[in-house]
Design a protein around this motif. Structure first.
Motif, PDB file in Angstrom:
ATOM      1  N   VAL A  31       0.837  -1.204   0.000  1.00  0.00           N
ATOM      2  CA  VAL A  31       0.000   0.000   0.000  1.00  0.00           C
ATOM      3  C   VAL A  31       0.872   1.254   0.000  1.00  0.00           C
ATOM      4  CG1 VAL A  31      -1.620   1.351   1.381  1.00  0.00           C
ATOM      5  CG2 VAL A  31      -2.023  -1.084   1.028  1.00  0.00           C
ATOM      6  N   VAL A  32       1.889   1.263   0.852  1.00  0.00           N
ATOM      7  CA  VAL A  32       2.769   2.435   0.949  1.00  0.00           C
ATOM      8  C   VAL A  32       3.523   2.652  -0.365  1.00  0.00           C
ATOM      9  CG1 VAL A  32       4.781   3.411   2.096  1.00  0.00           C
ATOM     10  CG2 VAL A  32       3.012   2.265   3.448  1.00  0.00           C
ATOM     11  N   LEU A  33       4.121   1.589  -0.886  1.00  0.00           N
ATOM     12  CA  LEU A  33       4.882   1.717  -2.131  1.00  0.00           C
ATOM     13  C   LEU A  33       3.963   2.085  -3.292  1.00  0.00           C
ATOM     14  CD1 LEU A  33       7.389  -1.278  -1.872  1.00  0.00           C
ATOM     15  CD2 LEU A  33       7.800   1.146  -1.405  1.00  0.00           C
ATOM     16  N   GLY A  34       2.755   1.527  -3.285  1.00  0.00           N
ATOM     17  CA  GLY A  34       1.798   1.849  -4.333  1.00  0.00           C
ATOM     18  C   GLY A  34       1.412   3.316  -4.321  1.00  0.00           C
ATOM     19  N   ALA A  64      -4.482  -1.411  -9.190  1.00  0.00           N
ATOM     20  CA  ALA A  64      -5.729  -2.051  -8.766  1.00  0.00           C
ATOM     21  C   ALA A  64      -5.872  -3.426  -9.403  1.00  0.00           C
ATOM     22  CB  ALA A  64      -6.925  -1.169  -9.121  1.00  0.00           C
ATOM     23  N   ALA A  65      -5.467  -3.524 -10.664  1.00  0.00           N
ATOM     24  CA  ALA A  65      -5.541  -4.815 -11.348  1.00  0.00           C
ATOM     25  C   ALA A  65      -4.526  -5.802 -10.787  1.00  0.00           C
ATOM     26  CB  ALA A  65      -5.308  -4.625 -12.846  1.00  0.00           C
ATOM     27  N   ILE A  71      -6.756  -3.865  -1.498  1.00  0.00           N
ATOM     28  CA  ILE A  71      -5.445  -3.233  -1.475  1.00  0.00           C
ATOM     29  C   ILE A  71      -5.408  -2.050  -2.433  1.00  0.00           C
ATOM     30  CG2 ILE A  71      -2.971  -3.567  -1.831  1.00  0.00           C
ATOM     31  CD1 ILE A  71      -4.042  -4.951   0.616  1.00  0.00           C
ATOM     32  N   GLY A  72      -6.085  -2.174  -3.564  1.00  0.00           N
ATOM     33  CA  GLY A  72      -6.128  -1.077  -4.519  1.00  0.00           C
ATOM     34  C   GLY A  72      -6.771   0.168  -3.930  1.00  0.00           C
ATOM     35  N   VAL A 112     -13.157   5.043  -6.596  1.00  0.00           N
ATOM     36  CA  VAL A 112     -14.148   4.232  -7.312  1.00  0.00           C
ATOM     37  C   VAL A 112     -13.481   3.432  -8.421  1.00  0.00           C
ATOM     38  CG1 VAL A 112     -16.303   4.283  -8.625  1.00  0.00           C
ATOM     39  CG2 VAL A 112     -15.923   5.943  -6.788  1.00  0.00           C
ATOM     40  N   MET A 113     -12.573   4.084  -9.111  1.00  0.00           N
ATOM     41  CA  MET A 113     -11.846   3.417 -10.194  1.00  0.00           C
ATOM     42  C   MET A 113     -11.083   2.205  -9.675  1.00  0.00           C
ATOM     43  SD  MET A 113      -8.889   5.050 -12.634  1.00  0.00           S
ATOM     44  CE  MET A 113      -8.756   4.503 -14.336  1.00  0.00           C
ATOM     45  N   ALA A 114     -10.373   2.380  -8.573  1.00  0.00           N
ATOM     46  CA  ALA A 114      -9.604   1.276  -8.000  1.00  0.00           C
ATOM     47  C   ALA A 114     -10.516   0.141  -7.568  1.00  0.00           C
ATOM     48  CB  ALA A 114      -8.780   1.775  -6.816  1.00  0.00           C
ATOM     49  N   TRP A 115     -11.659   0.481  -6.987  1.00  0.00           N
ATOM     50  CA  TRP A 115     -12.592  -0.558  -6.543  1.00  0.00           C
ATOM     51  C   TRP A 115     -13.157  -1.340  -7.726  1.00  0.00           C
ATOM     52  CZ3 TRP A 115     -17.872  -1.116  -7.495  1.00  0.00           C
ATOM     53  CH2 TRP A 115     -18.488  -2.171  -6.788  1.00  0.00           C
ATOM     54  N   MET A 116     -13.564  -0.648  -8.778  1.00  0.00           N
ATOM     55  CA  MET A 116     -14.151  -1.322  -9.942  1.00  0.00           C
ATOM     56  C   MET A 116     -13.149  -2.255 -10.615  1.00  0.00           C
ATOM     57  SD  MET A 116     -16.446   1.736 -11.686  1.00  0.00           S
ATOM     58  CE  MET A 116     -16.961   0.667 -13.055  1.00  0.00           C
TER      59      MET A 116
END
Length: 204
Positions: A31-34, A64-65, A71-72, A112-116
């Motif tokens: 998460v931090v590096l992302g 996200a993918a 995590i995304g 929202v984009m990350a969740w989808m």
């Protein structure tokens, strides 16, 4: 309690260690590096007004993918928190004022984009390029819609908007120039993730 923040259908899930403590540490570091990667992508930009052209959507779609929905979304949330705290992680700065500026709809829309996209990956889209690309295009469409809606809402306070034709002016100035580039970014993100997945048959 088992740590189930990602699934075996994601690149991150394919490389998760067996120990629950190790999984938690890996997820936190991811998460931090992302979030830092998104910040770097924001700096690759063309500073046009009111919405700069950046590589953020490409980075968020790819992350996200690769990570999945939980995590995304957590990665994007941390990125937004960093920006709200004043860290210069956005395209041209940081701070609460930036977070409620012209790009606010896009920044919050990244969640929202990350969740989808992450949800599609959790359900197995990593192995299906067209499915993943379709999910990314749908997420991008929602992102643009949210960004556009915010720009229209704040149009009365924006000098760059033609007040006699707010909708057309906002669309022409902040959405239309990015449509082709965003489709290309989603295609590249989808091909990158599905390509990496394809070379990892032994980890599925």
């Amino acid at each position: 309690m088992a740590v189930t923040l990602t699934t075996p259908n994601t690149l991150l899930g394919a490389f998760q260690p067996k120990g629950e403590a190790a999984k938690l540490v890996i997820n936190m570091v991811t998460v931090v590096l992302g979030s830092l990667l998104i910040a770097l992508a924001a700096k690759v930009n063309v500073p046009v007004w009111p919405v700069p052209v950046t590589m953020q959507s490409f980075a968020i779609a790819g992350l996200a993918a690769a990570f999945g929905a939980c995590i995304g979304v957590a990665t994007v949330a941390l990125y937004l928190i960093e920006g709200a705290m004043g860290l210069p992680v956005f395209a041209t700065g940081g701070g609460l004022a930036y977070l409620v500026g012209p790009t606010s709809g896009f920044l919050l829309g990244f969640l929202v984009m990350a969740w989808m996209i992450g949800t599609a990956t959790d359900r197995g889209a990593s192995a299906r390029p067209l499915t993943l690309f379709g999910a990314m295009i749908a997420a991008e469409a929602v992102l643009l819609a949210l960004g556009f809606a915010w720009l229209v809402m704040m149009a009365g306070h924006a000098q760059w908007v033609d007040q006699t034709n707010v909708v057309v002016s906002a669309f022409a100035g902040a959405i239309q120039p990015f449509l082709i580039w965003d489709v290309l970014k989603m295609a590249l993100a989808a091909l990158t993730v599905t390509g990496l997945w394809a070379v990892l048959p032994s980890r599925r």
